[in-house]
Design a protein around this motif. Sequence first.
Motif, PDB file in Angstrom:
ATOM      1  N   ARG A  12      14.367 -62.360 -86.662  1.00  0.00           N
ATOM      2  CA  ARG A  12      13.362 -62.427 -87.737  1.00  0.00           C
ATOM      3  C   ARG A  12      12.115 -62.993 -87.066  1.00  0.00           C
ATOM      4  NH1 ARG A  12      13.417 -62.565 -93.764  1.00  0.00           N
ATOM      5  NH2 ARG A  12      11.427 -63.453 -94.307  1.00  0.00           N
ATOM      6  N   VAL A  13      11.198 -62.497 -86.884  1.00  0.00           N
ATOM      7  CA  VAL A  13       9.885 -63.103 -86.356  1.00  0.00           C
ATOM      8  C   VAL A  13       8.780 -62.819 -87.419  1.00  0.00           C
ATOM      9  CG1 VAL A  13       8.256 -62.950 -84.482  1.00  0.00           C
ATOM     10  CG2 VAL A  13      10.618 -62.314 -83.908  1.00  0.00           C
ATOM     11  N   PRO A  14       8.148 -63.928 -87.754  1.00  0.00           N
ATOM     12  CA  PRO A  14       6.879 -63.666 -88.797  1.00  0.00           C
ATOM     13  C   PRO A  14       5.815 -62.949 -87.932  1.00  0.00           C
ATOM     14  CG  PRO A  14       7.075 -65.938 -88.166  1.00  0.00           C
ATOM     15  CD  PRO A  14       8.344 -65.272 -87.302  1.00  0.00           C
ATOM     16  N   LEU A  15       5.475 -62.178 -88.868  1.00  0.00           N
ATOM     17  CA  LEU A  15       4.124 -61.406 -88.202  1.00  0.00           C
ATOM     18  C   LEU A  15       2.968 -61.096 -89.382  1.00  0.00           C
ATOM     19  CD1 LEU A  15       6.222 -58.148 -87.069  1.00  0.00           C
ATOM     20  CD2 LEU A  15       5.599 -59.952 -85.552  1.00  0.00           C
ATOM     21  N   ARG A  16       1.739 -61.042 -88.566  1.00  0.00           N
ATOM     22  CA  ARG A  16       0.800 -60.627 -89.300  1.00  0.00           C
ATOM     23  C   ARG A  16       0.306 -59.141 -88.905  1.00  0.00           C
ATOM     24  NH1 ARG A  16      -5.596 -62.143 -90.106  1.00  0.00           N
ATOM     25  NH2 ARG A  16      -5.478 -61.058 -87.984  1.00  0.00           N
ATOM     26  N   VAL A  17       0.287 -58.062 -89.899  1.00  0.00           N
ATOM     27  CA  VAL A  17      -0.003 -56.745 -89.671  1.00  0.00           C
ATOM     28  C   VAL A  17      -1.491 -56.438 -90.189  1.00  0.00           C
ATOM     29  CG1 VAL A  17       0.702 -54.584 -89.943  1.00  0.00           C
ATOM     30  CG2 VAL A  17       2.179 -56.056 -89.462  1.00  0.00           C
ATOM     31  N   GLU A  18      -2.277 -55.650 -89.295  1.00  0.00           N
ATOM     32  CA  GLU A  18      -3.579 -54.960 -89.917  1.00  0.00           C
ATOM     33  C   GLU A  18      -3.895 -53.722 -89.665  1.00  0.00           C
ATOM     34  OE1 GLU A  18      -7.989 -56.415 -88.891  1.00  0.00           O
ATOM     35  OE2 GLU A  18      -6.856 -58.190 -89.689  1.00  0.00           O
ATOM     36  N   SER A  19      -4.125 -52.951 -90.739  1.00  0.00           N
ATOM     37  CA  SER A  19      -4.148 -51.542 -90.813  1.00  0.00           C
ATOM     38  C   SER A  19      -5.635 -51.313 -91.378  1.00  0.00           C
ATOM     39  CB  SER A  19      -3.159 -50.880 -91.241  1.00  0.00           C
ATOM     40  OG  SER A  19      -3.382 -49.436 -91.706  1.00  0.00           O
ATOM     41  N   ASN A  20      -6.357 -50.653 -90.783  1.00  0.00           N
ATOM     42  CA  ASN A  20      -7.748 -50.267 -91.234  1.00  0.00           C
ATOM     43  C   ASN A  20      -8.474 -51.578 -92.061  1.00  0.00           C
ATOM     44  OD1 ASN A  20      -7.638 -47.773 -90.492  1.00  0.00           O
ATOM     45  ND2 ASN A  20      -6.463 -47.309 -92.350  1.00  0.00           N
ATOM     46  N   GLY A  21      -8.345 -52.786 -91.299  1.00  0.00           N
ATOM     47  CA  GLY A  21      -8.997 -53.886 -92.013  1.00  0.00           C
ATOM     48  C   GLY A  21      -8.202 -54.829 -93.002  1.00  0.00           C
ATOM     49  N   SER A  22      -7.061 -54.157 -93.318  1.00  0.00           N
ATOM     50  CA  SER A  22      -6.432 -54.928 -94.510  1.00  0.00           C
ATOM     51  C   SER A  22      -5.136 -55.609 -93.938  1.00  0.00           C
ATOM     52  CB  SER A  22      -5.536 -53.789 -95.493  1.00  0.00           C
ATOM     53  OG  SER A  22      -6.817 -53.086 -96.143  1.00  0.00           O
ATOM     54  N   PRO A  23      -5.282 -56.932 -93.856  1.00  0.00           N
ATOM     55  CA  PRO A  23      -4.245 -57.568 -93.426  1.00  0.00           C
ATOM     56  C   PRO A  23      -3.110 -57.891 -94.283  1.00  0.00           C
ATOM     57  CG  PRO A  23      -6.096 -59.059 -94.242  1.00  0.00           C
ATOM     58  CD  PRO A  23      -6.412 -57.806 -94.431  1.00  0.00           C
ATOM     59  N   SER A  24      -1.830 -58.020 -93.679  1.00  0.00           N
ATOM     60  CA  SER A  24      -0.549 -58.150 -94.473  1.00  0.00           C
ATOM     61  C   SER A  24       0.530 -59.223 -93.638  1.00  0.00           C
ATOM     62  CB  SER A  24       0.161 -56.701 -94.914  1.00  0.00           C
ATOM     63  OG  SER A  24       1.311 -56.901 -95.221  1.00  0.00           O
ATOM     64  N   SER A  25       1.195 -59.882 -94.687  1.00  0.00           N
ATOM     65  CA  SER A  25       2.398 -60.545 -93.931  1.00  0.00           C
ATOM     66  C   SER A  25       3.507 -59.628 -93.663  1.00  0.00           C
ATOM     67  CB  SER A  25       2.753 -61.735 -94.877  1.00  0.00           C
ATOM     68  OG  SER A  25       3.174 -61.031 -96.144  1.00  0.00           O
ATOM     69  N   ALA A  26       4.419 -59.853 -92.613  1.00  0.00           N
ATOM     70  CA  ALA A  26       5.534 -59.004 -92.236  1.00  0.00           C
ATOM     71  C   ALA A  26       6.504 -59.952 -91.452  1.00  0.00           C
ATOM     72  CB  ALA A  26       4.921 -57.792 -91.425  1.00  0.00           C
ATOM     73  N   HIS A  27       7.693 -59.130 -91.217  1.00  0.00           N
ATOM     74  CA  HIS A  27       8.501 -60.119 -90.398  1.00  0.00           C
ATOM     75  C   HIS A  27       9.335 -58.854 -89.950  1.00  0.00           C
ATOM     76  CE1 HIS A  27      10.970 -59.888 -94.041  1.00  0.00           C
ATOM     77  NE2 HIS A  27      12.168 -59.836 -93.258  1.00  0.00           N
ATOM     78  N   THR A  28      10.052 -59.177 -88.696  1.00  0.00           N
ATOM     79  CA  THR A  28      10.858 -58.188 -88.124  1.00  0.00           C
ATOM     80  C   THR A  28      12.357 -58.355 -88.495  1.00  0.00           C
ATOM     81  OG1 THR A  28      11.518 -59.922 -86.193  1.00  0.00           O
ATOM     82  CG2 THR A  28       9.833 -58.397 -85.656  1.00  0.00           C
ATOM     83  N   VAL A  29      13.064 -57.219 -88.389  1.00  0.00           N
ATOM     84  CA  VAL A  29      14.387 -57.179 -88.701  1.00  0.00           C
ATOM     85  C   VAL A  29      15.269 -57.117 -87.398  1.00  0.00           C
ATOM     86  CG1 VAL A  29      16.285 -55.954 -90.140  1.00  0.00           C
ATOM     87  CG2 VAL A  29      14.034 -56.136 -91.150  1.00  0.00           C
ATOM     88  N   ILE A  30      14.874 -56.015 -86.584  1.00  0.00           N
ATOM     89  CA  ILE A  30      15.458 -55.858 -85.400  1.00  0.00           C
ATOM     90  C   ILE A  30      14.298 -55.654 -84.408  1.00  0.00           C
ATOM     91  CG2 ILE A  30      16.883 -54.053 -84.036  1.00  0.00           C
ATOM     92  CD1 ILE A  30      18.067 -53.279 -86.816  1.00  0.00           C
TER      93      ILE A  30
END
Length: 101
Positions: A12-30
């Motif tokens: 589980r790694v905390p991530l920030r994901v951005e698509s077309n200028g929209s940021p979002s929080s996320a995390h890895t599973v595998i």
Amino acid sequence: TESRRSPRVTLRVPLRVESNGSPSSAHTVIVNRHGALVLCRLACSEGISIDVWNLETGEQARFRVVLYGGEELPGLHKLGIEMLEDRPAFWGAEYEEMAAS
């Protein structure tokens, strides 16, 4: 069996994901060296490129969404992502240790 380019580990790694200028929080599973299965607040279409920041290491890389697996939990979408550049340190020391064991 499908051969993989690198070991898969549950991490589980905390991530920030951005698509077309929209940021979002996320995390890895595998995680593997070239990509990951992530849970993300954004629903991203297969084939699009996204920017991903590893919030533990500060590393940033460009990925492509290779799988949209639907809504896993309310508000969390399952995405398979593939790294578009060679960034060996992206997942950090914990991945390297787990992959080596």
